[in-house]
Design an enzyme around this catalytic site. Sequence first.
Site, PDB file in Angstrom:
ATOM      1  N   ALA A  23       0.899  -0.989   0.026  1.00  0.00           N
ATOM      2  CA  ALA A  23       0.077   0.115   0.120  1.00  0.00           C
ATOM      3  C   ALA A  23       0.885   1.353  -0.121  1.00  0.00           C
ATOM      4  O   ALA A  23       0.629   2.159  -0.986  1.00  0.00           O
ATOM      5  CB  ALA A  23      -0.867  -0.017   1.276  1.00  0.00           C
TER       6      ALA A  23
ATOM      7  N   GLU B  68       9.157   3.739   7.273  1.00  0.00           N
ATOM      8  CA  GLU B  68       9.124   2.383   7.482  1.00  0.00           C
ATOM      9  C   GLU B  68       9.882   1.904   8.693  1.00  0.00           C
ATOM     10  O   GLU B  68      10.986   2.170   9.010  1.00  0.00           O
ATOM     11  CB  GLU B  68       9.467   1.501   6.185  1.00  0.00           C
ATOM     12  N   GLN B  69       9.068   1.250   9.687  1.00  0.00           N
ATOM     13  CA  GLN B  69       9.737   0.749  10.858  1.00  0.00           C
ATOM     14  C   GLN B  69      10.703  -0.168  10.832  1.00  0.00           C
ATOM     15  O   GLN B  69      11.664  -0.275  11.492  1.00  0.00           O
ATOM     16  CB  GLN B  69       8.594   0.285  11.939  1.00  0.00           C
TER      17      GLN B  69
ATOM     18  N   ARG C 159       5.656 -12.191  -3.352  1.00  0.00           N
ATOM     19  CA  ARG C 159       5.380 -10.828  -2.696  1.00  0.00           C
ATOM     20  C   ARG C 159       6.857 -10.149  -2.533  1.00  0.00           C
ATOM     21  O   ARG C 159       6.831  -9.027  -2.706  1.00  0.00           O
ATOM     22  CB  ARG C 159       5.100 -10.952  -1.114  1.00  0.00           C
TER      23      ARG C 159
ATOM     24  N   TYR D  10       0.091 -22.564  -6.454  1.00  0.00           N
ATOM     25  CA  TYR D  10       0.494 -21.863  -7.893  1.00  0.00           C
ATOM     26  C   TYR D  10       1.902 -21.685  -7.950  1.00  0.00           C
ATOM     27  O   TYR D  10       2.472 -21.340  -7.078  1.00  0.00           O
ATOM     28  CB  TYR D  10      -0.472 -20.540  -8.240  1.00  0.00           C
TER      29      TYR D  10
ATOM     30  N   ASP E 289      -4.321  -2.527   4.534  1.00  0.00           N
ATOM     31  CA  ASP E 289      -4.756  -3.276   5.654  1.00  0.00           C
ATOM     32  C   ASP E 289      -5.208  -2.445   6.820  1.00  0.00           C
ATOM     33  O   ASP E 289      -5.872  -2.661   7.716  1.00  0.00           O
ATOM     34  CB  ASP E 289      -3.729  -4.555   5.905  1.00  0.00           C
TER      35      ASP E 289
HETATM   36  C1  LIG Z   1      -2.571 -16.098   3.430  1.00  0.00           C
HETATM   37  C2  LIG Z   1      -2.776 -14.789   2.846  1.00  0.00           C
HETATM   38  C3  LIG Z   1      -2.735 -14.806   1.229  1.00  0.00           C
HETATM   39  C4  LIG Z   1      -2.927 -13.481   0.639  1.00  0.00           C
HETATM   40  N1  LIG Z   1      -3.115 -13.519  -0.722  1.00  0.00           N
HETATM   41  C5  LIG Z   1      -3.406 -12.426  -1.714  1.00  0.00           C
HETATM   42  C6  LIG Z   1      -3.483 -12.560  -2.756  1.00  0.00           C
HETATM   43  O1  LIG Z   1      -3.435 -13.298  -3.511  1.00  0.00           O
HETATM   44  N2  LIG Z   1      -3.692 -11.291  -3.564  1.00  0.00           N
HETATM   45  C7  LIG Z   1      -3.971 -10.216  -2.866  1.00  0.00           C
HETATM   46  O2  LIG Z   1      -4.249  -9.201  -3.365  1.00  0.00           O
HETATM   47  N3  LIG Z   1      -3.790 -10.001  -1.430  1.00  0.00           N
HETATM   48  C8  LIG Z   1      -3.466 -11.216  -0.849  1.00  0.00           C
HETATM   49  N4  LIG Z   1      -3.377 -11.014   0.547  1.00  0.00           N
HETATM   50  C9  LIG Z   1      -3.543 -10.000   1.198  1.00  0.00           C
HETATM   51  C10 LIG Z   1      -2.205  -8.880   1.234  1.00  0.00           C
HETATM   52  O3  LIG Z   1      -1.082  -9.750   1.427  1.00  0.00           O
HETATM   53  C11 LIG Z   1      -2.263  -7.809   2.183  1.00  0.00           C
HETATM   54  O4  LIG Z   1      -3.477  -7.239   2.025  1.00  0.00           O
HETATM   55  C12 LIG Z   1      -1.158  -6.573   1.718  1.00  0.00           C
HETATM   56  O5  LIG Z   1       0.046  -7.219   1.807  1.00  0.00           O
HETATM   57  C13 LIG Z   1      -1.355  -5.631   2.555  1.00  0.00           C
HETATM   58  O6  LIG Z   1      -0.503  -4.473   2.409  1.00  0.00           O
HETATM   59  P1  LIG Z   1      -0.194  -3.247   3.256  1.00  0.00           P
HETATM   60  O7  LIG Z   1       0.703  -2.326   2.563  1.00  0.00           O
HETATM   61  O8  LIG Z   1      -1.611  -2.510   3.323  1.00  0.00           O
HETATM   62  O9  LIG Z   1       0.111  -3.713   4.588  1.00  0.00           O
HETATM   63  P2  LIG Z   1       1.467  -4.624   5.294  1.00  0.00           P
HETATM   64  O10 LIG Z   1       2.034  -5.439   3.995  1.00  0.00           O
HETATM   65  O11 LIG Z   1       1.351  -5.125   6.463  1.00  0.00           O
HETATM   66  O12 LIG Z   1       2.668  -3.191   5.121  1.00  0.00           O
HETATM   67  C14 LIG Z   1       2.688  -2.266   6.263  1.00  0.00           C
HETATM   68  C15 LIG Z   1       3.940  -1.902   6.471  1.00  0.00           C
HETATM   69  O13 LIG Z   1       4.149  -0.717   7.607  1.00  0.00           O
HETATM   70  C16 LIG Z   1       5.212  -0.904   8.159  1.00  0.00           C
HETATM   71  N5  LIG Z   1       4.646  -0.473   9.647  1.00  0.00           N
HETATM   72  C17 LIG Z   1       3.824  -0.826  10.499  1.00  0.00           C
HETATM   73  N6  LIG Z   1       3.553   0.042  11.589  1.00  0.00           N
HETATM   74  C18 LIG Z   1       4.555   0.904  11.186  1.00  0.00           C
HETATM   75  C19 LIG Z   1       4.778   2.207  11.856  1.00  0.00           C
HETATM   76  N7  LIG Z   1       3.967   2.797  13.134  1.00  0.00           N
HETATM   77  N8  LIG Z   1       5.505   3.034  11.374  1.00  0.00           N
HETATM   78  C20 LIG Z   1       6.181   2.815  10.193  1.00  0.00           C
HETATM   79  N9  LIG Z   1       5.990   1.688   9.173  1.00  0.00           N
HETATM   80  C21 LIG Z   1       5.083   0.659  10.058  1.00  0.00           C
HETATM   81  C22 LIG Z   1       5.386  -2.567   8.265  1.00  0.00           C
HETATM   82  O14 LIG Z   1       6.612  -2.949   8.743  1.00  0.00           O
HETATM   83  C23 LIG Z   1       4.764  -2.962   6.903  1.00  0.00           C
HETATM   84  O15 LIG Z   1       6.216  -2.843   6.090  1.00  0.00           O
HETATM   85  C24 LIG Z   1      -3.012 -12.296   1.421  1.00  0.00           C
HETATM   86  C25 LIG Z   1      -3.037 -12.336   2.576  1.00  0.00           C
HETATM   87  C26 LIG Z   1      -2.843 -13.325   3.257  1.00  0.00           C
HETATM   88  C27 LIG Z   1      -2.420 -13.457   4.688  1.00  0.00           C
END
Ligand SMILES: Cc1cc2nc3c(=O)[nH]c(=O)nc-3n(C[C@H](O)[C@H](O)[C@H](O)COP(=O)(O)OP(=O)(O)OC[C@H]3O[C@@H](n4cnc5c(N)ncnc54)[C@H](O)[C@@H]3O)c2cc1C
Length: 414
Positions: free
Chosen positions: A16, A35-36, A108, A220, A308
């Site tokens: 994201a 990024e933490q 990923r 896959y 997320d």
């Molecule tokens: C089993 C499984 C299978 C999946 N398969 C799919 C799929 O096939 N297709 C799909 O679209 N999605 C899939 N997903 C969902 C997807 O992986 C997540 O929705 C997505 O990675 C979320 O990304 P994000 O960047 O929002 O959060 P995150 O990946 O959690 O990234 C958050 C980042 O913020 C950082 N952070 C946290 N707190 C702080 C802070 N206070 N200060 C600074 N940095 C911080 C963390 O270190 C991390 O780097 C799957 C999930 C699971 C569990």
Amino acid sequence: MTATRRHVVVAGAGIAGLTAALALARTGCRVTVLEQAPALQETGAGIQLSPNATRVLLALGLGDRLLPHVLAPQAIRVMAARSGREIVRIPLLDVPRRYGAPYWAIHRGDLQATLVAAAQAAHDVTLRLDSRVEDYAVHAKGVTVAYRHGHRLLEERALALVGADGLWSAVAARSGRQRPPRFARRVAWRALVPAAQVAEEFRAPLVHLWLGPGAHLVHYPVMAGSLVNIVGILRETRERGDPHDARHDGVPPSSELEEGPARHFARRCWCAPARALVERPARWQRWPLYHRRGPFPGGRGPVTLIGDAAHPMLPFLAQGAAMAIEDAAVLADMLHRYGDDPADALRAYEGARRHRVARVQQVSRRNGLVYALAGPAAALRDLHLRRLGGQALLARQDWLYSWQAPDLPRDVPS
Ligand SMILES: Cc1cc2nc3c(=O)[nH]c(=O)nc-3n(C[C@H](O)[C@H](O)[C@H](O)COP(=O)(O)OP(=O)(O)OC[C@H]3O[C@@H](n4cnc5c(N)ncnc54)[C@H](O)[C@@H]3O)c2cc1C
């Protein structure tokens, strides 16, 4: 608006945050990503990227960087766990023509590395590792973000703050408007195995989705077919460990284990090829699943959430990352369109996303229930899927995959 005023801080360098940084830079913003983690490591395993997400990644000019790493599955084979027979095959070969963008499977780590490389190459994006966002204060000129870098507490002033800090978001917690995520009574077991170690039929460019009582299995190939990504999702009524500790660390309590979920794939319910597959990996990652009911409530002033952090998503529609990528494009478009008024831009972004994200969450939850059916209900489900056929099942995703990304400027305005 001047370049200095259009400074946006993004908390979190996941899919994201990095996509948002690239999209925002396209619209002329200067972006600081905090990024933490001290180093960005490969987390998770494979990920499916549906056309609604690949459309955004391609519009951001990432096609050439991503192509060496992706695999375009030809179909999704829905399989009956006990008999080992195919229930239905959902064709994906026609996806690029039908939706104007491809369906990809990728590791990923490859996706994240591509996003990081693009962010590092972009003039207006600064990525600061080991920088944990802890607090923020809103004021007349925007927002001041407090973050911890080693032992030091530092500040960054910006026009807007985007919380892309995942499930246990500090920005969401600080805003006080989000209920904490709840354990979904499901655990995902994730592993990667060399393709040479699995049956030949599982090395083909296909997504396999096995439906068994109380559990399902997805696998896959990734990394251009050299590895096979395996995910088994099982019911678990109580969460192990203390999730409160995990919240303080800012990461979900995933753990790497040698003993995998193989014993849960019982002979009476799972055919030999599926069991052979779950017995193969030497290491597994155990990944408890969390969700939050209800639409994301939106932020206040120049602060919002994406990915997320905004809307945790159960993985039964493979859309969590896709929604994060869509969020990023809409957010950048709204900040571009609303010019000097970031608060209005962020409320417009939240309004534009709320209904769609809620629908995806709802369909994903429903899939989770349908996938895990047992006994006569499962037999009826299989009959229904068979009668519908693959084309009709693909057509059911039209509302999801046909989503059109906003047009982001091709060049950064000077
Ligand atoms: C089993 C499984 C299978 C999946 N398969 C799919 C799929 O096939 N297709 C799909 O679209 N999605 C899939 N997903 C969902 C997807 O992986 C997540 O929705 C997505 O990675 C979320 O990304 P994000 O960047 O929002 O959060 P995150 O990946 O959690 O990234 C958050 C980042 O913020 C950082 N952070 C946290 N707190 C702080 C802070 N206070 N200060 C600074 N940095 C911080 C963390 O270190 C991390 O780097 C799957 C999930 C699971 C569990």
